[in-house]
Design a protein around this motif. Sequence first.
Motif, short mmCIF file in Angstrom:
data_model
loop_
_atom_site.label_atom_id
_atom_site.label_comp_id
_atom_site.label_asym_id
_atom_site.label_seq_id
_atom_site.Cartn_x
_atom_site.Cartn_y
_atom_site.Cartn_z
N THR A 391 -19.41 65.97 34.42
CA THR A 391 -18.24 66.43 35.20
C THR A 391 -17.74 65.36 36.16
OG1 THR A 391 -19.77 67.43 36.80
CG2 THR A 391 -18.86 68.85 35.08
N GLY A 392 -18.44 64.24 36.29
CA GLY A 392 -18.01 63.16 37.16
C GLY A 392 -16.98 62.27 36.50
N ALA A 393 -16.77 61.10 37.12
CA ALA A 393 -15.72 60.18 36.64
C ALA A 393 -16.30 58.85 36.21
CB ALA A 393 -14.69 59.96 37.74
N SER A 394 -17.55 58.84 35.73
CA SER A 394 -18.17 57.58 35.32
C SER A 394 -18.62 57.59 33.86
CB SER A 394 -19.38 57.28 36.21
OG SER A 394 -20.33 58.33 36.13
N LEU A 395 -18.94 58.74 33.33
CA LEU A 395 -19.43 58.81 31.95
C LEU A 395 -18.25 58.76 30.97
CD1 LEU A 395 -21.96 59.23 30.14
CD2 LEU A 395 -21.43 61.66 30.20
N GLY A 396 -18.39 57.93 29.95
CA GLY A 396 -17.33 57.79 28.96
C GLY A 396 -17.63 58.57 27.69
N TYR A 397 -16.98 59.69 27.50
CA TYR A 397 -17.06 60.42 26.24
C TYR A 397 -15.64 60.65 25.72
CZ TYR A 397 -16.03 64.64 29.00
OH TYR A 397 -15.45 65.56 29.82
N TYR A 398 -15.50 60.91 24.45
CA TYR A 398 -14.17 61.02 23.87
C TYR A 398 -14.18 62.05 22.75
CZ TYR A 398 -16.06 58.05 20.15
OH TYR A 398 -16.82 57.54 19.12
N CYS A 399 -12.98 62.55 22.43
CA CYS A 399 -12.78 63.54 21.36
C CYS A 399 -11.71 63.01 20.41
CB CYS A 399 -12.33 64.89 21.92
SG CYS A 399 -13.41 65.56 23.19
N HIS A 400 -11.84 63.37 19.16
CA HIS A 400 -10.83 63.00 18.17
C HIS A 400 -9.70 64.02 18.19
CE1 HIS A 400 -12.96 59.64 16.60
NE2 HIS A 400 -14.00 60.35 16.18
N PRO A 401 -8.44 63.57 18.09
CA PRO A 401 -7.33 64.53 18.02
C PRO A 401 -7.32 65.27 16.69
CG PRO A 401 -6.52 62.29 17.74
CD PRO A 401 -7.97 62.17 18.09
N PRO A 402 -6.68 66.42 16.61
CA PRO A 402 -6.59 67.14 15.33
C PRO A 402 -5.91 66.31 14.26
CG PRO A 402 -5.96 68.57 17.16
CD PRO A 402 -6.08 67.19 17.73
N ALA A 403 -6.27 66.57 13.02
CA ALA A 403 -5.70 65.79 11.90
C ALA A 403 -4.21 66.03 11.75
CB ALA A 403 -6.44 66.14 10.60
N SER A 404 -3.75 67.26 11.98
CA SER A 404 -2.32 67.58 11.86
C SER A 404 -1.84 68.21 13.16
CB SER A 404 -2.10 68.55 10.69
OG SER A 404 -2.82 69.75 10.90
N HIS A 443 -18.02 50.43 27.58
CA HIS A 443 -18.96 49.69 26.75
C HIS A 443 -19.42 50.57 25.58
CE1 HIS A 443 -22.63 47.35 25.76
NE2 HIS A 443 -21.88 46.33 26.15
N LEU A 444 -19.91 49.91 24.54
CA LEU A 444 -20.33 50.65 23.35
C LEU A 444 -21.45 51.64 23.65
CD1 LEU A 444 -20.30 47.78 20.70
CD2 LEU A 444 -18.71 49.70 20.86
N THR A 445 -22.34 51.28 24.57
CA THR A 445 -23.45 52.18 24.91
C THR A 445 -23.02 53.33 25.80
OG1 THR A 445 -24.02 50.77 26.80
CG2 THR A 445 -25.14 50.34 24.70
N ASN A 446 -21.80 53.28 26.31
CA ASN A 446 -21.31 54.32 27.20
C ASN A 446 -20.27 55.21 26.51
OD1 ASN A 446 -21.35 55.66 29.67
ND2 ASN A 446 -19.69 54.43 30.53
N ARG A 447 -20.29 55.24 25.19
CA ARG A 447 -19.35 56.07 24.43
C ARG A 447 -20.12 57.19 23.74
NH1 ARG A 447 -15.66 51.60 21.19
NH2 ARG A 447 -14.93 50.42 23.00
N ILE A 448 -19.74 58.41 23.99
CA ILE A 448 -20.37 59.57 23.38
C ILE A 448 -19.28 60.42 22.74
CG2 ILE A 448 -21.78 61.63 23.75
CD1 ILE A 448 -23.06 60.24 26.11
N LEU A 449 -19.41 60.69 21.46
CA LEU A 449 -18.45 61.53 20.75
C LEU A 449 -18.70 62.99 21.12
CD1 LEU A 449 -16.16 61.74 18.69
CD2 LEU A 449 -17.91 61.89 16.89
N PHE A 450 -17.61 63.67 21.50
CA PHE A 450 -17.70 65.05 21.97
C PHE A 450 -16.79 65.92 21.12
CE2 PHE A 450 -16.43 68.48 24.93
CZ PHE A 450 -17.68 68.96 25.26
N ARG A 451 -17.25 67.11 20.78
CA ARG A 451 -16.46 68.04 19.99
C ARG A 451 -15.75 69.02 20.93
NH1 ARG A 451 -20.21 69.56 17.23
NH2 ARG A 451 -20.66 71.63 18.03
N SER A 452 -14.44 68.91 20.98
CA SER A 452 -13.67 69.74 21.90
C SER A 452 -13.61 71.18 21.41
CB SER A 452 -12.25 69.18 22.06
OG SER A 452 -11.48 70.00 22.90
#
Length: 538
Positions: A391-404, A443-452
């Motif tokens: 919930t902070g502002a330091s961890l880097g996670y990301y989600c993929h947008p919908p296909a359509s 950085h590559l080690t600070n990327r976590i894929l997240f499922r929205s």
Amino acid sequence: MKRPKLKKASKRMTCHKRYKIQKKVREHHRKLRKEAKKRGHKKPRKDPGIPNSAPFKEAVLREAELRKQQLEELKQQQKLDRQKEQERKRKLEDNPDDEQTNVEPQQEFEEPKSKKAKPGKQNPKKLHCQELKKVIEASDVVLEVLDARDPLGSRCPQVEEAVVQSGHKRLILVLNKSDLVPKENLENWLNYLSKELPTVVFKASTNMKSREKKMLKVKKKVVPFQSKLCCGKEALCKLLRSFQQSCGKDIQVGVVGFPNVGKSSIINSVKQERICTVGVPMGLTRSMQIVPLDKQVTIIDSPCLIVSPCNSSAALALRSPVSIEALRPLEAASAILSQADSQQVVLKYTVPGYKDSLDFFTKLAQKRGLHQKGGTPNIESAAKLLWSEWTGASLGYYCHPPASWNPSPHFNENVAANMKKGFNLEELEINNAHSIRVLKGPHLTNRILFRSSGPTSGVIEEMDIPDELPRQKENKQDSEDQGNDDENKTESSDIPPVEDNGEMLPVESTANKPSDGSVTLAEMSQEGDAYDFKTDYV
């Protein structure tokens, strides 16, 4: 016969006696200094005041003066209360017969007051809804701030529907914290959201300093860190000014969004001053705040949106403005962990592979040195640690947008075209591309894929928020006391106690339990302790 004159006694003394007195005085002073040194007694230092080079000196001095005035008013009020109390006591001493007659009507008069005062305290969630409605009604343009790590989960369909139904208002999406996601992912989200609404790539500044410090840095030729720079300010200001010129009148811009997405930080970055309060805790902004950007544009800060309890557990853990103690740490952190990629979580936290969330928290507690009495890993502290980082502002996670592209129910092509009127979208596209080039991804080690889990439902209407009883805690305590009394009665009865075979009873799942706070933090900690005991000794 004359009386002989008496001579005054001479103060002369032998050198031996004088030196002896001086020696004793020195020893006495040495003893006092030694005792003072043991006590730590030092002379009170004079307050040096606020230096001229300190940032926001005028604001600090103004706050100090206001605090001093409030203390003086409080002292005067207390003095008046004491005087009134003394006068009342004097009257009672003078007329003791009237004491009972005066007390009874006062009690009858004060009881309804106290009864009315408790229900009169309005629920803070309802106050948030009232302030949010005021901001939306007073705004010509509404900025919905989204977390770039989960843009779809940061959108509130209820707010967007309220803006669309107004007809004449415009809605802009602001992707904040854009430096915490990869550039390719940011471009994909920008292309997806721009089909529906004007979208601005933004990165709020994390340190606001005075002009004097900036001049010193320029002289020394020191370049600040990339993470502390503001990015996207020019694009947002130009977009708002283009709409103001097309309208031909002064406009008001409201900023809305879920907690901890960076609404106040965006206002401070655009204004280049620390005007709105910002911090790590969620929900610091309690009421609307008007900030003039220039003569034609005014920005209005709003309190955070209230998350509906019908959302998923992961959405409640990430978007709810309450503390982790009220959210049951193990459930909240487990819901977040279930939506993340396990391999990237292992690389980020340098923990060996795990079977489930409980196994992960055990290994994380051992890795970070979080232990309870007896050396057992503190699973609850590990869950709180994971929750605070996500919930902070330091961890880097990301989600993929919908296909359509699937438009929202309250959006269609005509509404989307109407929302884009009056804005210079070509210039916005160029500015967004420049912002993406300037940003430095994680950085590559600070990327976590997240499922929205999709858009998060919010509560805007006050009628949808249930009234909280003021004596709910007292009723719980009374029921607990009654339960303890019943247990004591059963123990004193002739029923023999149940034999303990050393087997652990199955713990009931808390998924189907109501989310009204019926399960306390103590119960969660007891469950964690029971699990640790079983794994260690069975």
